[in-house]
Design an enzyme around this catalytic site. Structure first.
Site, PDB file in Angstrom:
ATOM      1  N   HIS A  81     -20.098  -7.461 -15.914  1.00  0.00           N
ATOM      2  CA  HIS A  81     -20.469  -8.361 -15.433  1.00  0.00           C
ATOM      3  C   HIS A  81     -19.140  -9.595 -15.290  1.00  0.00           C
ATOM      4  CE1 HIS A  81     -22.381  -9.091 -19.150  1.00  0.00           C
ATOM      5  NE2 HIS A  81     -21.663  -9.418 -19.208  1.00  0.00           N
ATOM      6  N   ASP A  94     -24.340  -7.891 -12.156  1.00  0.00           N
ATOM      7  CA  ASP A  94     -23.479  -6.745 -12.651  1.00  0.00           C
ATOM      8  C   ASP A  94     -22.242  -6.581 -10.768  1.00  0.00           C
ATOM      9  OD1 ASP A  94     -25.107  -7.079 -14.542  1.00  0.00           O
ATOM     10  OD2 ASP A  94     -24.973  -4.617 -14.481  1.00  0.00           O
ATOM     11  N   ASP A 103     -17.387  -4.510 -24.368  1.00  0.00           N
ATOM     12  CA  ASP A 103     -18.709  -5.160 -24.495  1.00  0.00           C
ATOM     13  C   ASP A 103     -20.098  -4.664 -22.858  1.00  0.00           C
ATOM     14  OD1 ASP A 103     -20.164  -7.515 -24.412  1.00  0.00           O
ATOM     15  OD2 ASP A 103     -20.454  -7.708 -21.994  1.00  0.00           O
ATOM     16  N   LEU A 113     -22.704   0.046 -17.454  1.00  0.00           N
ATOM     17  CA  LEU A 113     -21.919  -0.377 -16.128  1.00  0.00           C
ATOM     18  C   LEU A 113     -22.609   0.117 -15.033  1.00  0.00           C
ATOM     19  CD1 LEU A 113     -18.700   0.600 -17.481  1.00  0.00           C
ATOM     20  CD2 LEU A 113     -19.365  -1.190 -17.397  1.00  0.00           C
ATOM     21  N   GLU A 156     -26.338   2.177 -12.957  1.00  0.00           N
ATOM     22  CA  GLU A 156     -27.269   1.779 -12.853  1.00  0.00           C
ATOM     23  C   GLU A 156     -27.693   3.026 -11.519  1.00  0.00           C
ATOM     24  OE1 GLU A 156     -26.327  -1.448 -14.287  1.00  0.00           O
ATOM     25  OE2 GLU A 156     -25.555  -1.320 -11.682  1.00  0.00           O
ATOM     26  N   GLU A 170     -19.328  -1.865 -27.467  1.00  0.00           N
ATOM     27  CA  GLU A 170     -20.674  -2.207 -28.610  1.00  0.00           C
ATOM     28  C   GLU A 170     -21.984  -1.648 -26.987  1.00  0.00           C
ATOM     29  OE1 GLU A 170     -22.907  -5.822 -27.866  1.00  0.00           O
ATOM     30  OE2 GLU A 170     -22.225  -5.900 -25.966  1.00  0.00           O
ATOM     31  N   HIS A 196     -21.747 -12.329 -33.854  1.00  0.00           N
ATOM     32  CA  HIS A 196     -22.094 -13.499 -32.673  1.00  0.00           C
ATOM     33  C   HIS A 196     -23.186 -13.605 -32.095  1.00  0.00           C
ATOM     34  CE1 HIS A 196     -20.235 -11.021 -29.635  1.00  0.00           C
ATOM     35  NE2 HIS A 196     -20.781 -11.750 -28.600  1.00  0.00           N
ATOM     36  N   ASP A 197     -23.628 -12.308 -32.180  1.00  0.00           N
ATOM     37  CA  ASP A 197     -25.169 -12.325 -31.707  1.00  0.00           C
ATOM     38  C   ASP A 197     -26.171 -12.326 -32.334  1.00  0.00           C
ATOM     39  OD1 ASP A 197     -24.373 -12.145 -28.605  1.00  0.00           O
ATOM     40  OD2 ASP A 197     -23.612  -9.675 -28.956  1.00  0.00           O
TER      41      ASP A 197
HETATM   42  C1  NOJ Z   1     -22.587  -9.049 -25.390  1.00  0.00           C
HETATM   43  C2  NOJ Z   1     -22.680  -9.784 -25.573  1.00  0.00           C
HETATM   44  O1  NOJ Z   1     -22.385  -9.306 -27.697  1.00  0.00           O
HETATM   45  C3  NOJ Z   1     -22.945 -11.495 -25.792  1.00  0.00           C
HETATM   46  O2  NOJ Z   1     -22.542 -12.077 -26.677  1.00  0.00           O
HETATM   47  C4  NOJ Z   1     -23.287 -11.453 -24.112  1.00  0.00           C
HETATM   48  O3  NOJ Z   1     -24.531 -12.737 -24.219  1.00  0.00           O
HETATM   49  C5  NOJ Z   1     -24.170 -10.235 -23.637  1.00  0.00           C
HETATM   50  N1  NOJ Z   1     -23.285  -8.664 -23.852  1.00  0.00           N
HETATM   51  C6  NOJ Z   1     -24.181 -10.444 -22.562  1.00  0.00           C
HETATM   52  O4  NOJ Z   1     -22.777 -10.871 -21.589  1.00  0.00           O
END
Ligand code: NOJ
Length: 573
Positions: A116, A183, A213, A218, A220, A255, A322-323
């Site tokens: 996105h 997206d 990321d 990607l 749908e 990821e 970081h999430d």
């Molecule tokens: C994955 C990233 O790790 C996260 O921090 C982000 O909010 C989402 N992708 C959406 O961009």
């Protein structure tokens, strides 16, 4: 302290599979060090801390997005893929970072959010205002929001649909994450060309790879789940061949927060590889589950399942990032238990997960922090540390969303934790001042002054792991134990896996998640019977296994051993 090493820098080694032996460190540019006193971390600030990271034993940095962005999603909302956000620095600063890192034999991997863009991206602005123009088909537009209802919403706290209405184009656009992140339309081949060119732009600057990321999303379709659809894998295969052809030695890290088999699919096959690495999402929450339940069954299960990967591929293992600590890939029962143990205050939760740091999750228990790191650094694959976790940094659940664990790095007990010279009110986020994790005592300088600190302990373990590449690249075989709180596995590295200067090695790793001392019986598989068992940390000899390969160990509460097995193996080798 002066972290510079006394010897001349080595420069970058040329091992094309460098990522299989690397210790990674995730660091957000914004959060590490502010060099110009504006309250925001920046690239020159990060450069000035590379000596610290080298001292810690870090081989590769993972940098979340630092592109031009309105920063409504920590930079994952990209407005221009070819610009550095001015408050973070310039392209020249980034080039300097790469050069400085490489001179320390440290790689730089950057985030590439391909799924996105931000609504602020010029492509989106063009797409919404000129449907028939060159960008009209760059995003996923629809006259109705009633299709693809089977696709789950990820950001459940903020979004109730994957569609948003655009008042200018008078159509709905699809967004898997925030509604300000439309997206991209991968059914449009021009989008493929664009993302390849963006990749080229950064690769030509010397970056060593990308964290891809949100890669499962990607493509749908009207019937599919919008996750791991076959075309997504087709795209990745092509992207990988492009990389191998034009930039060999650079890596792709997936990821993909998916169930074990689906995650493994992102590594592809020997014949058709996709990513070089994939984050091991399935194992992570199970570590936290074992720490509280004192049961290792689900860890055992998932470890036995995910070990088959194509040649040259590696897992990226992590405890935190970081999430939020995502709980999407555990059973409902496990999820409820994890919430109960780790997110007893509703503010600790976000979406389907827990927005806390490692030290706070583990209630600052040194035993648990050591056990978790001990496991992390011996699991198959390469470990990813999250900035600040090496000093047991705390979080701030009173901040919004995942900012709770993105606060400034704590360097010293001084103003702003030594992160910035700005007026404290100007910082992008306040430094942690909680009772237990106050920056006045939870900081790098204080921990450096104390030999027994977590920082020194983590550093020693990182260096120990680097001396034993078997822990990164060795095969894994789970060893059954007679104690449900124990986990044991053998890591084994054969001569053909060794690089010059390395030796074949076999390691028995044993962990106790029990909250009290235990005794464990293990039966070593025949091919791993040894006549010398040595503790890797202190070098002490342990009793040799019986002739039948029987080993009995006692372990203090929440502890582990890394034991080198030698003798029989050596005579074979
Ligand atoms: C994955 C990233 O790790 C996260 O921090 C982000 O909010 C989402 N992708 C959406 O961009």
């Amino acid at each position: 302290m002066d972290f510079r090493l006394p010897y001349a820098h080595r420069g970058l080694d040329h091992d094309p599979q460098w990522y299989r032996r690397a210790v990674f460190y995730e660091v957000m540019v914004r959060s590490f060090y502010d060099s110009d006193g504006d309250g925001v971390g920046d690239i020159p600030g990060l450069i000035s801390k590379l000596d610290y990271l080298e001292w810690l034993g870090i081989d590769a940095l993972w940098l979340p997005p630092f592109y031009s962005s309105p920063l409504k999603d920590g930079g994952y909302d990209v407005a221009d893929f070819r610009q550095v956000l001015p408050e973070f620095g310039t392209i020249e600063d980034f080039q300097e970072l790469v050069a400085q890192a490489h001179s320390r034999n440290m790689r730089v991997v950057m985030d590439l959010p391909l799924n996105h863009t931000s609504v602020d991206h010029e492509w989106f602005q063009e797409s919404r205002s000129n449907p028939d123009g060159p960008y009209g088909d760059y995003y996923v537009w629809s006259d109705t929001d009633q299709i693809r209802q089977q696709i789950r919403v990820i950001f459940t706290d903020t979004e109730n649909s994957n569609w948003a209405f655009d008042s200018e184009r008078r159509q709905f656009y699809f967004h898997r994450f925030f509604s300000h992140q439309p997206d991209l339309n991968y059914h449009n081949p021009r989008v493929h060309d664009e993302v390849r060119d963006i990749a080229r732009f950064w690769l030509a600057m010397g970056v060593d790879g990308f964290r891809l990321d949100a890669i499962p999303y990607l493509y749908e379709s009207d019937e599919g789940s919008g996750e791991s659809e076959p075309e997504t894998h087709e795209f990745l295969k092509k992207f990988r061949s492009f990389l191998d052809e034009e930039f060999p030695g650079r890596v792709l890290i997936a990821e993909a927060n998916q169930w074990p088999k689906e995650v493994a699919a992102y590594l592809g096959t020997n014949e058709e590889p996709e990513c070089h690495m994939a984050f091991d999402f399935p194992i992570m929450p199970r570590i936290f589950y074992a720490l509280r339940s004192q049961q290792t069954a689900s860890l055992n299960e998932v470890l036995s399942e995910t070990t088959e990967v194509p040649e040259g591929a590696a897992w990226g293992v992590f405890l935190r990032n970081h999430d939020e600590l995502t709980l999407e890939m555990v059973t409902e029962e496990e999820k409820q238990a994890l919430y109960g143990w780790y997110a007893y205050d509703p503010r600790m939760r976000v979406n389907v997960g827990i927005r806390r740091r490692l030290a706070t999750l583990l209630d600052n228990s040194r035993k648990e922090l050591e056990l978790a790191h001990g496991l992390l650094l011996s699991l198959p694959g390469s470990p990813f540390l999250y900035y600040g976790d090496e000093i047991g940094m705390g979080d701030n659940i009173w901040l919004e969303d995942r900012d709770s664990s993105r606060t400034p790095m704590q360097w010293t007990p001084d103003r702003n934790a030594g992160f910035s010279a700005a007026d404290p009110g100007k910082l992008y986020l306040p430094v942690v001042q909680s009772l237990v994790y106050n920056y006045a005592f939870s900081n790098v300088e204080t921990q450096l002054a104390q030999q027994a600190s977590l920082l020194h302990w983590v550093r020693n373990l990182v260096h120990l792991r680097k001396e034993h590449p078997v822990l990164g690249v060795g095969s894994l075989r789970v060893v059954p134990t007679d104690n449900p709180s124990a986990l044991a596995f053998i890591r084994d590295m054969q001569a053909e896996d060794c690089r010059p200067g390395e030796r074949p090695e076999t390691m028995l790793c044993v962990y106790s998640f029990a909250h009290h001392p235990i005794s464990v019986d293990l039966q070593l598989p025949e091919e791993f019977r040894a006549n010398r068992v040595t503790d890797v940390m202190g070098g002490a000899s342990f009793p040799a296994p019986t002739e039948q390969g029987h080993v009995t160990l006692t372990l203090p509460a929440q502890s582990f051993y890394w034991l080198s097995l030698a003798g029989v193996k050596q005579s074979v080798a």
